[in-house]
Scaffold this active site. Structure first.
Site, PDB file in Angstrom:
ATOM      1  N   CYS A   2       0.827  -1.201   0.000  1.00 52.25           N
ATOM      2  CA  CYS A   2       0.000   0.000   0.000  1.00 52.25           C
ATOM      3  C   CYS A   2       0.869   1.262   0.000  1.00 52.25           C
ATOM      4  O   CYS A   2       2.013   1.226   0.441  1.00 52.25           O
ATOM      5  CB  CYS A   2      -0.930   0.097   1.204  1.00 52.25           C
ATOM      6  N   ARG A  27       3.239   0.257  -5.495  1.00 54.70           N
ATOM      7  CA  ARG A  27       3.071  -0.381  -4.191  1.00 54.70           C
ATOM      8  C   ARG A  27       1.775  -1.176  -4.086  1.00 54.70           C
ATOM      9  O   ARG A  27       1.556  -1.896  -3.111  1.00 54.70           O
ATOM     10  CB  ARG A  27       3.092   0.677  -3.087  1.00 54.70           C
ATOM     11  N   TRP A  76      -2.941  -2.522  -1.673  1.00 50.28           N
ATOM     12  CA  TRP A  76      -2.655  -3.903  -2.055  1.00 50.28           C
ATOM     13  C   TRP A  76      -3.244  -4.734  -0.937  1.00 50.28           C
ATOM     14  O   TRP A  76      -2.745  -4.718   0.192  1.00 50.28           O
ATOM     15  CB  TRP A  76      -1.155  -4.136  -2.188  1.00 50.28           C
ATOM     16  N   ASN A 102      -0.746   1.933   6.042  1.00 47.43           N
ATOM     17  CA  ASN A 102       0.062   0.927   5.355  1.00 47.43           C
ATOM     18  C   ASN A 102       0.649   0.032   6.426  1.00 47.43           C
ATOM     19  O   ASN A 102       1.238   0.530   7.384  1.00 47.43           O
ATOM     20  CB  ASN A 102       1.184   1.609   4.552  1.00 47.43           C
ATOM     21  N   GLY A 103       0.480  -1.278   6.268  1.00 48.48           N
ATOM     22  CA  GLY A 103       1.017  -2.212   7.258  1.00 48.48           C
ATOM     23  C   GLY A 103      -0.047  -3.202   7.678  1.00 48.48           C
ATOM     24  O   GLY A 103      -1.089  -3.330   7.023  1.00 48.48           O
ATOM     25  N   GLU A 485      15.682 -16.741 -13.184  1.00 48.63           N
ATOM     26  CA  GLU A 485      15.279 -15.340 -13.297  1.00 48.63           C
ATOM     27  C   GLU A 485      14.476 -15.123 -14.587  1.00 48.63           C
ATOM     28  O   GLU A 485      13.465 -14.417 -14.588  1.00 48.63           O
ATOM     29  CB  GLU A 485      16.512 -14.430 -13.230  1.00 48.63           C
ATOM     30  N   LYS A 489      10.668 -13.781 -14.754  1.00 49.44           N
ATOM     31  CA  LYS A 489      10.266 -12.588 -15.518  1.00 49.44           C
ATOM     32  C   LYS A 489       9.084 -12.924 -16.404  1.00 49.44           C
ATOM     33  O   LYS A 489       8.115 -12.190 -16.461  1.00 49.44           O
ATOM     34  CB  LYS A 489      11.406 -12.062 -16.413  1.00 49.44           C
ATOM     35  N   GLU A 492       5.733 -13.692 -14.331  1.00 51.85           N
ATOM     36  CA  GLU A 492       5.102 -12.617 -13.564  1.00 51.85           C
ATOM     37  C   GLU A 492       4.463 -11.545 -14.442  1.00 51.85           C
ATOM     38  O   GLU A 492       3.493 -10.925 -14.038  1.00 51.85           O
ATOM     39  CB  GLU A 492       6.062 -11.989 -12.556  1.00 51.85           C
ATOM     40  N   HIS A 508      15.187 -36.364 -15.133  1.00 53.05           N
ATOM     41  CA  HIS A 508      14.728 -37.014 -13.898  1.00 53.05           C
ATOM     42  C   HIS A 508      13.261 -36.706 -13.607  1.00 53.05           C
ATOM     43  O   HIS A 508      12.821 -36.825 -12.465  1.00 53.05           O
ATOM     44  CB  HIS A 508      15.620 -36.583 -12.726  1.00 53.05           C
ATOM     45  N   LYS A 608       5.291  -3.896  -5.812  1.00 52.11           N
ATOM     46  CA  LYS A 608       6.755  -3.870  -5.901  1.00 52.11           C
ATOM     47  C   LYS A 608       7.443  -4.160  -4.569  1.00 52.11           C
ATOM     48  O   LYS A 608       8.434  -4.869  -4.535  1.00 52.11           O
ATOM     49  CB  LYS A 608       7.234  -2.528  -6.459  1.00 52.11           C
TER      50      LYS A 608
HETATM   51  C1  F6R Z   1      10.396  -9.844  -9.456  1.00 49.41           C
HETATM   52  C2  F6R Z   1      10.530  -8.983  -8.313  1.00 49.41           C
HETATM   53  C3  F6R Z   1      10.391  -9.588  -6.965  1.00 49.41           C
HETATM   54  C4  F6R Z   1      11.386  -8.929  -5.998  1.00 49.41           C
HETATM   55  C5  F6R Z   1      11.167  -9.448  -4.572  1.00 49.41           C
HETATM   56  C6  F6R Z   1      12.198  -8.894  -3.604  1.00 49.41           C
HETATM   57  O1  F6R Z   1      10.585  -9.148 -10.651  1.00 49.41           O
HETATM   58  O2  F6R Z   1      10.735  -7.820  -8.437  1.00 49.41           O
HETATM   59  O3  F6R Z   1      10.568 -10.965  -6.991  1.00 49.41           O
HETATM   60  O4  F6R Z   1      12.678  -9.225  -6.426  1.00 49.41           O
HETATM   61  O5  F6R Z   1       9.896  -9.114  -4.143  1.00 49.41           O
HETATM   62  O6  F6R Z   1      12.167  -7.503  -3.596  1.00 49.41           O
HETATM   63  P1  F6R Z   1      13.361  -6.663  -2.995  1.00 49.41           P
HETATM   64  O7  F6R Z   1      14.548  -6.888  -3.834  1.00 49.41           O
HETATM   65  O8  F6R Z   1      12.878  -5.260  -3.022  1.00 49.41           O
HETATM   66  O9  F6R Z   1      13.574  -7.162  -1.598  1.00 49.41           O
END
Ligand code: F6R
Length: 613
Positions: A2, A27, A76, A102-103, A485, A489, A492, A508, A608
């Protein structure tokens, strides 16, 4: 998660708040709301879904010219579905007190039961509404908003950042911070409160970072900060030297593509900061690696998501170059398992945002166990830093797209430099080899530009996979993390199911999945011990009719008959290849998602910063 904003001053309140929320959309984007205060009353506006729904409502309303303060929220959802009733701001039963949060308030259930018995009526299923009624209850006893808030916060458990307004105390907004980020902005036309810097870029001139258990009384021309015992705190303001330009798309269709394109320059910047001269030791600003690793027998790295993948690359690099054992643990697992962490451990917390709750908790535990803490973050003023003995900043600039790209390659770059530096300090590599690696690192930005210039090729390849439901990414060795990774990508942002596998593990079990509808992306870095093995795994996949994309180097001699697509990159040695090889993964994921019409920068269900455990 949030985002919250608050503003009191002579500017256009609704516009300032909506713009602030727009810049906090990373957020959360389940619902949004504003509370505006003109001379005689508080009005609340809320909308489900994306922020533009709220903006449309506000744009169609006549906002009183007398409006001089307001608070806003972008959600969120944690407790309660993203409905209008659950959207913030929440309001007291007498409609005089409003609050955004927020929290998570952990003891909300027991407080709610008590407040209900006392006659307070709840309209939402959020934890937040408990705080509104609790503060309102205290207000009715003491008739002073600041005192009421101070009494209430002592009864709350959990993480909370609040902005609170009361109709009968027209000249102030109260801001509270406890384990959830909150900053104050100071401007010519008033003062601001926000979850994060982007909300106040372009309007505030200076910033003050609140600490946990602090409350601020924010007035048009005044700020008073106190601790939860009511003792005044004197805090330094810092100039906010960030251009609005840095949070704009600069003509790109999506932030993600813009951020992908920024990577070569970020790597250049990191090289010039940390390795300005080949013949001098690599340095990391105020972080003294030599002292940090004195007496250290083991390194553990704690992170989540993309940062976890950067950690896995780092493990390979550090073990290979510096011969120090490295353990990598997802932060959410670290918290609940037995960790053999002690004063001979260097714990590295990696977090782009520095706000990820799991990573912060894990790092705090490592510190309590006696470890030295190094934090690698893109936000050197963030929460994680308070548990750190040393910090290495990523210098990647604000990352707006929910999917991490530039912060990932910046993390891998910093970790490559860190691994080389450790190897030099521990005398585990020859001077010549160190020089060769450094020269290769210097050449990386140009090679990255070459890779990124091929966007037509990535777009063409992407267009062949728009009907695909599942994808496998495979690799061996250091680029296994690159495969993980790449798969993350893709899934998501496109919602295509993608999994990363160690190529040798395919036979396997996962090989049972292979047929003409299961594309396989294989990372094949030539001149490595695993190259021919991955090639054999590609043969096995081809024999099961899987369409295969090879990501390899220009000089690789591949049998052309088994690959549907071959992506060729400039040559690079294996140990430094993960940065370069991450780029086609980002581009493919980006183009597949964007051709599918997905909301690339704001994928569903995500936010994020994940500030809940
Ligand atoms: C994927 C992504 C998330 C963050 C994860 C950790 O693209 O962005 O998987 O990497 O939530 O976030 P941070 O690095 O901010 O702790």
């Amino acid at each position: 998660m949030c985002g919250i904003v608050g503003y009191i001053g002579t500017g256009a309140v609704a516009d300032i708040l909506l713009n602030g929320l727009k810049n906090l959309e990373y957020r959360g984007y389940d619902s949004a709301g504003l509370a505006l205060n003109d001379n005689d009353k508080i009005s609340v506006y809320k909308a489900e879904g994306k922020l533009f729904n709220l903006t449309n409502i506000i744009n169609n309303k006549e906002i009183s010219k007398e409006t001089y303060k307001g608070i806003g929220h972008i959600r969120w959802a944690t407790h309660g579905k993203p409905t209008i009733n659950n959207a913030h701001p929440h309001i007291s039963n007498d409609e005089k007190l409003v609050l955004v949060h927020n929290g998570i308030i952990e003891n909300y259930q027991e407080l709610k039961e008590k407040l209900e018995k006392e006659g307070f009526i709840f309209h939402s299923s959020t934890d937040t509404e408990t705080a509104v009624h609790l503060i309102d209850k205290e207000y009715k006893i003491c008739n002073n908003l600041e005192q009421a808030v101070l009494k209430a916060v002592k009864q709350l458990k959990g993480a909370f950042a609040f902005c609170i307004m009361h109709q009968d105390e027209p000249n102030k907004i109260i801001a509270v911070r406890n384990h959830a980020p909150l900053i104050l902005g100071l401007g010519d036309n008033g003062n601001f409160i926000a979850s994060d810097i982007p909300a106040i870029i372009g309007v505030a001139k200076d910033v003050i970072y609140l600490d946990d258990k602090e409350i601020a009384v924010v007035e048009d021309k005044n700020l008073t900060i106190k601790d939860f015992d009511g003792i005044i705190k004197i805090k330094q303001k810092e100039p906010l030297n960030i251009e609005e330009e840095s949070i704009s798309k600069r003509g790109y269709e999506h932030f993600m593509l813009k951020e992908i394109s920024e990577q070569p320059d970020i790597i250049r910047k990191l090289l010039s900061i940390n390795m300005p001269d080949f013949n001098q030791p690599i340095t990391f600003g105020s972080c003294d690696i030599y002292n940090l690793i004195k007496g250290i027998e083991k390194i553990e790295i704690i992170a989540c998501g993309t940062s976890l993948h950067a950690s896995k690359v780092a493990k390979s690099m550090i073990e290979r170059l510096a011969r120090i054992p490295v353990e990598v643990t997802p932060a959410s697992e670290y918290i609940y398992k037995t960790n053999l962490t002690n004063e001979k451990t260097l714990s590295i917390g990696i977090s782009q945002s520095g706000e990820t709750a799991d990573t912060i908790t894990a790092v705090r535990q490592a510190k309590e166990a006696g470890a030295k803490i190094l934090t690698i973050t893109n936000r050197p003023n963030s929460n994680i830093v308070r548990y750190s003995d040393a910090i290495i900043p990523l210098h990647a600039g604000i990352e707006v797209s929910v999917a991490a790209t530039k912060s990932y390659t910046a993390q891998v770059m910093v970790l490559s430099l860190f691994a080389i530096s450790l190897a030099e300090i521990k005398d585990k590599i020859t001077k010549d080899y160190a020089l060769k690696l450094k020269e290769e690192l210097k050449s990386l930005p140009t090679k990255m530009e070459e890779v990124l210039n091929n966007n037509t090729e990535y777009k063409n390849i992407a267009s062949s996979y728009l009907d695909t439901k599942n994808f496998i990414y495979m690799a061996r060795g250091i680029n296994l993390a690159t495969a993980y990774e790449g798969a993350l990508k893709l899934k998501e942002i496109s919602y295509i199911n993608a999994s990363g596998y160690a190529a040798g593990e395919l036979k396997h079990g996962p090989i049972a999945l292979l047929d003409e509808n299961m594309p396989v992306l294989a990372i094949l870095v030539p001149n490595t011990s695993t190259y021919s093995k991955v090639l054999s795994n590609c043969e096995e996949a081809h024999a099961r009719h899987a369409p295969i994309i090879a990501v390899t180097s220009k000089d690789a001699e591949l049998p052309t008959n088994i690959f549907k697509h071959i992506i060729r990159l400039p040559e690079i040695s294996e140990v430094l290849s993960p940065i370069l090889y991450a780029l086609p993964m980002q581009m493919l994921a980006y183009y597949i998602a964007s051709l599918l019409g997905r909301e690339v920068d704001q994928p569903r269900n995500l936010a994020k910063s994940v500030t809940v455990e």
